[in-house]
Design a protein around this motif. Sequence first.
Motif, PDB file in Angstrom:
ATOM      1  N   PHE A  18       0.836  -1.201   0.000  1.00 38.96           N
ATOM      2  CA  PHE A  18       0.000   0.000   0.000  1.00 38.96           C
ATOM      3  C   PHE A  18       0.874   1.257   0.000  1.00 38.96           C
ATOM      4  O   PHE A  18       0.652   2.186  -0.777  1.00 38.96           O
ATOM      5  CB  PHE A  18      -0.927  -0.005   1.233  1.00 38.96           C
ATOM      6  N   ASP A  19       1.886   1.279   0.880  1.00 35.94           N
ATOM      7  CA  ASP A  19       2.777   2.439   0.981  1.00 35.94           C
ATOM      8  C   ASP A  19       3.550   2.674  -0.312  1.00 35.94           C
ATOM      9  O   ASP A  19       3.758   3.819  -0.726  1.00 35.94           O
ATOM     10  CB  ASP A  19       3.752   2.261   2.147  1.00 35.94           C
ATOM     11  N   LEU A  20       3.979   1.596  -0.973  1.00 31.57           N
ATOM     12  CA  LEU A  20       4.703   1.743  -2.243  1.00 31.57           C
ATOM     13  C   LEU A  20       3.809   2.330  -3.335  1.00 31.57           C
ATOM     14  O   LEU A  20       4.233   3.216  -4.076  1.00 31.57           O
ATOM     15  CB  LEU A  20       5.257   0.386  -2.699  1.00 31.57           C
ATOM     16  N   ASN A  21       2.585   1.844  -3.430  1.00 29.05           N
ATOM     17  CA  ASN A  21       1.673   2.372  -4.445  1.00 29.05           C
ATOM     18  C   ASN A  21       1.327   3.829  -4.176  1.00 29.05           C
ATOM     19  O   ASN A  21       1.229   4.637  -5.100  1.00 29.05           O
ATOM     20  CB  ASN A  21       0.417   1.512  -4.532  1.00 29.05           C
ATOM     21  N   ARG A  22       1.165   4.172  -2.916  1.00 26.56           N
ATOM     22  CA  ARG A  22       0.896   5.567  -2.534  1.00 26.56           C
ATOM     23  C   ARG A  22       2.098   6.445  -2.902  1.00 26.56           C
ATOM     24  O   ARG A  22       1.951   7.523  -3.468  1.00 26.56           O
ATOM     25  CB  ARG A  22       0.610   5.655  -1.041  1.00 26.56           C
ATOM     26  N   ALA A  23       3.295   5.974  -2.586  1.00 27.23           N
ATOM     27  CA  ALA A  23       4.518   6.723  -2.886  1.00 27.23           C
ATOM     28  C   ALA A  23       4.701   6.897  -4.391  1.00 27.23           C
ATOM     29  O   ALA A  23       5.144   7.947  -4.857  1.00 27.23           O
ATOM     30  CB  ALA A  23       5.733   6.018  -2.287  1.00 27.23           C
ATOM     31  N   GLN A  24       4.336   5.883  -5.166  1.00 24.64           N
ATOM     32  CA  GLN A  24       4.416   5.989  -6.625  1.00 24.64           C
ATOM     33  C   GLN A  24       3.474   7.073  -7.126  1.00 24.64           C
ATOM     34  O   GLN A  24       3.857   7.897  -7.955  1.00 24.64           O
ATOM     35  CB  GLN A  24       4.065   4.659  -7.277  1.00 24.64           C
ATOM     36  N   VAL A  76       6.239   0.922  -9.566  1.00 20.86           N
ATOM     37  CA  VAL A  76       6.207  -0.228  -8.668  1.00 20.86           C
ATOM     38  C   VAL A  76       5.773  -1.431  -9.489  1.00 20.86           C
ATOM     39  O   VAL A  76       4.692  -1.445 -10.062  1.00 20.86           O
ATOM     40  CB  VAL A  76       5.215  -0.010  -7.501  1.00 20.86           C
ATOM     41  N   GLY A  77       6.651  -2.423  -9.580  1.00 22.49           N
ATOM     42  CA  GLY A  77       6.320  -3.657 -10.293  1.00 22.49           C
ATOM     43  C   GLY A  77       5.961  -4.750  -9.314  1.00 22.49           C
ATOM     44  O   GLY A  77       5.737  -4.502  -8.128  1.00 22.49           O
ATOM     45  N   SER A  78       5.933  -5.977  -9.780  1.00 21.30           N
ATOM     46  CA  SER A  78       5.598  -7.091  -8.886  1.00 21.30           C
ATOM     47  C   SER A  78       6.794  -7.485  -8.009  1.00 21.30           C
ATOM     48  O   SER A  78       6.610  -7.985  -6.909  1.00 21.30           O
ATOM     49  CB  SER A  78       5.115  -8.290  -9.695  1.00 21.30           C
ATOM     50  N   ASP A  79       8.012  -7.230  -8.491  1.00 26.56           N
ATOM     51  CA  ASP A  79       9.202  -7.628  -7.737  1.00 26.56           C
ATOM     52  C   ASP A  79      10.151  -6.479  -7.389  1.00 26.56           C
ATOM     53  O   ASP A  79      10.968  -6.620  -6.486  1.00 26.56           O
ATOM     54  CB  ASP A  79       9.997  -8.674  -8.526  1.00 26.56           C
ATOM     55  N   PHE A  80      10.073  -5.378  -8.122  1.00 28.67           N
ATOM     56  CA  PHE A  80      11.008  -4.268  -7.940  1.00 28.67           C
ATOM     57  C   PHE A  80      10.282  -2.930  -7.917  1.00 28.67           C
ATOM     58  O   PHE A  80       9.215  -2.799  -8.510  1.00 28.67           O
ATOM     59  CB  PHE A  80      12.024  -4.216  -9.100  1.00 28.67           C
ATOM     60  N   VAL A  81      10.918  -1.933  -7.259  1.00 30.17           N
ATOM     61  CA  VAL A  81      10.504  -0.536  -7.415  1.00 30.17           C
ATOM     62  C   VAL A  81      11.586   0.134  -8.241  1.00 30.17           C
ATOM     63  O   VAL A  81      12.775  -0.180  -8.109  1.00 30.17           O
ATOM     64  CB  VAL A  81      10.311   0.200  -6.073  1.00 30.17           C
ATOM     65  N   CYS A  82      11.175   1.032  -9.114  1.00 28.16           N
ATOM     66  CA  CYS A  82      12.122   1.726  -9.979  1.00 28.16           C
ATOM     67  C   CYS A  82      12.205   3.196  -9.595  1.00 28.16           C
ATOM     68  O   CYS A  82      11.193   3.861  -9.409  1.00 28.16           O
ATOM     69  CB  CYS A  82      11.702   1.599 -11.434  1.00 28.16           C
ATOM     70  N   LEU A  83      13.441   3.663  -9.509  1.00 20.71           N
ATOM     71  CA  LEU A  83      13.726   5.047  -9.213  1.00 20.71           C
ATOM     72  C   LEU A  83      14.252   5.688 -10.490  1.00 20.71           C
ATOM     73  O   LEU A  83      14.301   5.040 -11.538  1.00 20.71           O
ATOM     74  CB  LEU A  83      14.770   5.129  -8.089  1.00 20.71           C
ATOM     75  N   LYS A  84      14.658   6.934 -10.427  1.00 23.16           N
ATOM     76  CA  LYS A  84      15.246   7.591 -11.592  1.00 23.16           C
ATOM     77  C   LYS A  84      16.520   6.870 -12.035  1.00 23.16           C
ATOM     78  O   LYS A  84      17.145   6.164 -11.243  1.00 23.16           O
ATOM     79  CB  LYS A  84      15.629   9.028 -11.234  1.00 23.16           C
ATOM     80  N   ASP A 138      17.102   4.380 -14.001  1.00 23.57           N
ATOM     81  CA  ASP A 138      17.046   2.917 -14.065  1.00 23.57           C
ATOM     82  C   ASP A 138      17.629   2.228 -12.832  1.00 23.57           C
ATOM     83  O   ASP A 138      18.248   1.170 -12.928  1.00 23.57           O
ATOM     84  CB  ASP A 138      17.756   2.391 -15.321  1.00 23.57           C
ATOM     85  N   ILE A 139      17.432   2.821 -11.681  1.00 20.22           N
ATOM     86  CA  ILE A 139      17.870   2.219 -10.427  1.00 20.22           C
ATOM     87  C   ILE A 139      16.679   1.481  -9.835  1.00 20.22           C
ATOM     88  O   ILE A 139      15.587   2.026  -9.730  1.00 20.22           O
ATOM     89  CB  ILE A 139      18.396   3.287  -9.454  1.00 20.22           C
ATOM     90  N   CYS A 140      16.882   0.213  -9.470  1.00 27.29           N
ATOM     91  CA  CYS A 140      15.788  -0.611  -8.941  1.00 27.29           C
ATOM     92  C   CYS A 140      16.178  -1.210  -7.593  1.00 27.29           C
ATOM     93  O   CYS A 140      17.338  -1.509  -7.348  1.00 27.29           O
ATOM     94  CB  CYS A 140      15.458  -1.731  -9.915  1.00 27.29           C
ATOM     95  N   ILE A 141      15.166  -1.384  -6.749  1.00 30.14           N
ATOM     96  CA  ILE A 141      15.333  -2.037  -5.451  1.00 30.14           C
ATOM     97  C   ILE A 141      14.322  -3.175  -5.386  1.00 30.14           C
ATOM     98  O   ILE A 141      13.132  -2.959  -5.650  1.00 30.14           O
ATOM     99  CB  ILE A 141      15.080  -1.056  -4.286  1.00 30.14           C
ATOM    100  N   PRO A 142      14.754  -4.388  -5.035  1.00 33.13           N
ATOM    101  CA  PRO A 142      13.795  -5.487  -4.890  1.00 33.13           C
ATOM    102  C   PRO A 142      12.814  -5.184  -3.752  1.00 33.13           C
ATOM    103  O   PRO A 142      13.213  -4.752  -2.676  1.00 33.13           O
ATOM    104  CB  PRO A 142      14.668  -6.688  -4.531  1.00 33.13           C
ATOM    105  N   ILE A 143      11.543  -5.427  -3.991  1.00 35.09           N
ATOM    106  CA  ILE A 143      10.516  -5.141  -2.987  1.00 35.09           C
ATOM    107  C   ILE A 143      10.726  -5.979  -1.736  1.00 35.09           C
ATOM    108  O   ILE A 143      10.524  -5.482  -0.616  1.00 35.09           O
ATOM    109  CB  ILE A 143       9.108  -5.348  -3.589  1.00 35.09           C
TER     110      ILE A 143
END
Length: 93
Positions: free
Chosen positions: A34-40, A71-79, A81-86
């Motif tokens: 929920f927090d990730l989708n809100r932040a997106q 926000v994807g199913s496994d990663f969040v993407c930042l500027k 092309d930097i990604c963090i696994p959820i």
Amino acid sequence: MKTVEIIAKENIRDLKFCKKEVLPTTEERKKRGFDLNRAQSLGNLLKNKVYITFETADEKIYRVHTTIWAVGSDFVCLKSDICIPINCILEIE
């Protein structure tokens, strides 16, 4: 409690992430989603930044202040092309 280290978004690329889930309960995982989708939404609509606290493979904890673009199913993407696994994200503020 582990020490939280502040990291620049650009330095996240140098980190190694684990495959394990860092949150123990289903409720905590739902809240994180929920927090990730809100932040997106805040990032895309208002260009608001959030704090993301996450754990790496060597069990260090980092915190970054950034905008979440996707926000994807496994990663969040930042500027840039930097990604963090959820599964490594502990908290979004």
